[in-house]
Design an enzyme around this catalytic site. Structure first.
Site, PDB file in Angstrom:
ATOM      1  N   GLU A  80       2.340   3.012  -1.340  1.00 43.34           N
ATOM      2  CA  GLU A  80       3.377   2.525  -2.248  1.00 43.34           C
ATOM      3  C   GLU A  80       3.132   3.214  -3.591  1.00 43.34           C
ATOM      4  O   GLU A  80       2.268   2.807  -4.357  1.00 43.34           O
ATOM      5  CB  GLU A  80       3.306   1.007  -2.422  1.00 43.34           C
ATOM      6  CG  GLU A  80       4.491   0.510  -3.218  1.00 43.34           C
ATOM      7  CD  GLU A  80       4.227  -0.753  -4.043  1.00 43.34           C
ATOM      8  OE1 GLU A  80       5.198  -1.418  -4.390  1.00 43.34           O
ATOM      9  OE2 GLU A  80       3.062  -1.046  -4.351  1.00 43.34           O
ATOM     10  N   ASP A 110      -1.178  -0.490  -1.577  1.00 51.87           N
ATOM     11  CA  ASP A 110      -0.405  -1.096  -2.652  1.00 51.87           C
ATOM     12  C   ASP A 110      -0.582  -0.360  -3.985  1.00 51.87           C
ATOM     13  O   ASP A 110      -1.713  -0.017  -4.372  1.00 51.87           O
ATOM     14  CB  ASP A 110      -0.915  -2.541  -2.797  1.00 51.87           C
ATOM     15  CG  ASP A 110      -0.139  -3.381  -3.781  1.00 51.87           C
ATOM     16  OD1 ASP A 110       1.000  -3.741  -3.467  1.00 51.87           O
ATOM     17  OD2 ASP A 110      -0.680  -3.667  -4.864  1.00 51.87           O
TER      18      ASP A 110
HETATM   19  C1  GLC Z   1       3.031  -4.114  -5.118  1.00 57.90           C
HETATM   20  C2  GLC Z   1       3.454  -5.258  -4.227  1.00 57.90           C
HETATM   21  C3  GLC Z   1       3.954  -6.380  -5.086  1.00 57.90           C
HETATM   22  C4  GLC Z   1       2.828  -6.818  -6.001  1.00 57.90           C
HETATM   23  C5  GLC Z   1       2.256  -5.645  -6.785  1.00 57.90           C
HETATM   24  C6  GLC Z   1       0.937  -5.992  -7.389  1.00 57.90           C
HETATM   25  O1  GLC Z   1       4.066  -3.564  -5.819  1.00 57.90           O
HETATM   26  O2  GLC Z   1       4.408  -4.824  -3.310  1.00 57.90           O
HETATM   27  O3  GLC Z   1       4.442  -7.449  -4.350  1.00 57.90           O
HETATM   28  O4  GLC Z   1       3.297  -7.776  -6.888  1.00 57.90           O
HETATM   29  O5  GLC Z   1       2.018  -4.531  -5.970  1.00 57.90           O
HETATM   30  O6  GLC Z   1      -0.030  -6.090  -6.386  1.00 57.90           O
END
Ligand code: GLC
Length: 481
Positions: A248, A186
């Site tokens: 991500e 994440d």
């Molecule tokens: C990422 C997740 C999202 C979350 C953020 C903070 O972008 O996909 O849902 O709010 O991280 O953890």
């Protein structure tokens, strides 16, 4: 490597299947629905966080990295799910959230040095949180400022502290030892920031990816994506061994390279945000292929649903696109039946407006969609209009197309070469033998020459490929005429 052309199915556990009638999806529910996931022909599932959490960010605010929240079940349920997935030949990916914890994580009080702090009367700089508002909040107990790249309930960990790194490496090993096959990692461009905490300069041109308006008013030179990010990524990789790591990284495609030195793949968010336009899609695919090791994704629990973004009539062509590109592809639960965004909660549950893409999965054509017997945490959108059961045996359904496209994908040759095509038509070859063509224009367009039709959004297969494509029509065909 198993993941090279893998299809990964994203489960958002709260909204997948409720097994105990409390209106919230859970691990046993996922286990009950594994046959559906396996029937798609995918290689793996990724489950969004199920760790203990006060749910300020629905599980992305974690209060204990090595346990399961009671609302989702127990560690034993998770062990059982891992085993059941493996028994079906499915790998299981967890969500690793290394950038922050919940403010209720015991570390925040017991190990404050694991977080990023500043002293003074005012916040130390002008950094803005992703969801808007200042990225610094004053801790009422100590009077110090703590950094939060997201909600104030999510204090950022300090990855420049070796003790933090060691603690998180332990977390990574914990789940791998229990049998998980890797992680979706994440918000990883947030791991390291400028150690001097310098101000972010004002943005002078629009960013290549959509941002919250206030967040986008600055250029995030110092609040994220630090030049030495590789050291933190290397520590993650060291703990993960050769487990699959999908990052991500919310950065433009060309900036993904340093991340890919340590992660296996990173989502390509320029592709996710690309409009339904052959030229723009082509440019975005070309940019990703040049970087290599990006993963294709068009929907998730943050950025909305493909059927809404592109328009429901385009869902079949969108599926064909997603599933015929070389490299791993991620499907968000519900996209296989064309779920659209819904109204969200009333009042809204997520402060950043993401309820709309998190409505429960629609299994059966009945008011509660077969999702729960209780009161669903978010309402169902339109289960009577679309559901897995209704599409299950219909060869003209989107679900059928997903399964067929995933099966056909295994036969496509290596690489991708764009074909010349009429404006509005996106056409590419996979290997020597297969051609994919999609019409993004609102009028019929000539199709590129192709041989036998293998799969079409129009439902047909066999016989010669069509000479003309209707709007939103697409096909996979043999290349030889
Ligand atoms: C990422 C997740 C999202 C979350 C953020 C903070 O972008 O996909 O849902 O709010 O991280 O953890």
């Amino acid at each position: 490597m198993w993941w090279q052309d893998a299809v990964v199915y994203q489960v958002y556990p709260r909204s997948f299947q409720d097994s105990d009638g409390d209106g919230v999806g859970d691990l046993r529910g996922i286990a009950q629905r594994l046959d559906h996931i396996a029937s798609l022909g995918v290689d793996a599932l990724w489950i969004s966080p199920v760790y203990p959490s006060p749910m300020a960010d629905f599980g992305y605010d974690i209060a204990d990295f090595t346990d399961v929240d009671p609302v989702y079940g127990t560690l034993a349920d998770l062990d059982a799910l891992i085993a059941a997935a493996h028994a079906r030949g499915l790998r299981l990916l967890m969500d690793l959230v290394p950038c922050h914890t919940s403010i209720e994580h015991p570390w925040f009080r017991a190990h404050p040095e694991r977080y990023v702090w500043a002293d003074g009367e005012r916040p130390p700089n002008n950094w803005v949180a992703s969801f808007g508002g200042p990225a610094w909040t004053r801790d009422p107990r100590t009077g110090r400022w703590y950094l939060h790249s997201f909600y104030p309930e999510q204090p950022d960990l300090d990855w420049r502290n070796p003790d933090t790194v060691r603690a998180m490496q332990g977390v990574i090993r914990f789940w791998l030892d229990r049998g998980v096959d890797g992680y979706r990692v994440d918000a990883i461009d947030r791991l390291l920031k400028d150690p001097q905490l310098r101000d972010d300069p004002p943005a002078t041109e629009p960013y290549l990816l959509p941002l919250d308006e206030e967040h986008g008013s600055l250029r995030h030179d110092h609040s994220r994506n630090a030049p030495d990010i590789g050291s933190a990524l290397a520590a993650i990789r060291a703990a993960a061994g050769d487990a699959f790591l999908a990052g991500e990284v919310y950065l433009p495609t060309r900036e993904l390279r340093p991340y890919l030195e340590h992660l296996d793949v990173a989502f390509d968010f320029e592709f996710l945000h690309a409009p339904w336009d052959a030229e723009r899609l082509r440019a975005s695919i070309a940019a990703a292929l040049e970087v290599r090791d990006t993963a294709w994704v068009l929907s998730n629990h943050d950025f909305g649903r493909a059927a809404t973004h592109f328009g429901p009539e385009r869902a079949p062509a969108v599926a064909l696109l997603l599933l015929t590109l070389p490299g791993p592809a991620f499907i968000y639960q519900g996209d296989e039946i064309g779920m659209e965004e819904g109204p969200g909660g009333d009042p809204p549950l997520d402060r950043f407006g993401r309820d709309v893409t998190r409505h429960p999965m629609q299994w059966e054509p009945e008011p509660l969609g077969g999702f729960t017997t209780g009161r669903p945490w978010l309402p169902l959108v339109d289960p009577q209009r679309r559901s897995v059961a209704a599409q299950e045996d219909d060869p003209r359904s989107l679900l059928y197309l997903y399964r067929a496209a995933i099966a056909l994908r295994r036969q496509l040759g290596d690489g991708l070469r764009f074909e010349d095509a009429t404006p509005g038509v996106l056409a590419y070859r996979r290997g020597e033998d297969h051609v994919v063509a999609l019409n993004t224009a609102d009028e019929p367009r000539p199709a590129p020459p192709a041989g036998e039709l293998l799969l079409s959004t129009a439902g047909a297969s066999g016989g010669p490929a069509p000479r003309e494509l209707a709007p939103a029509e697409g096909f996979v065909a043999r290349a030889r005429v």
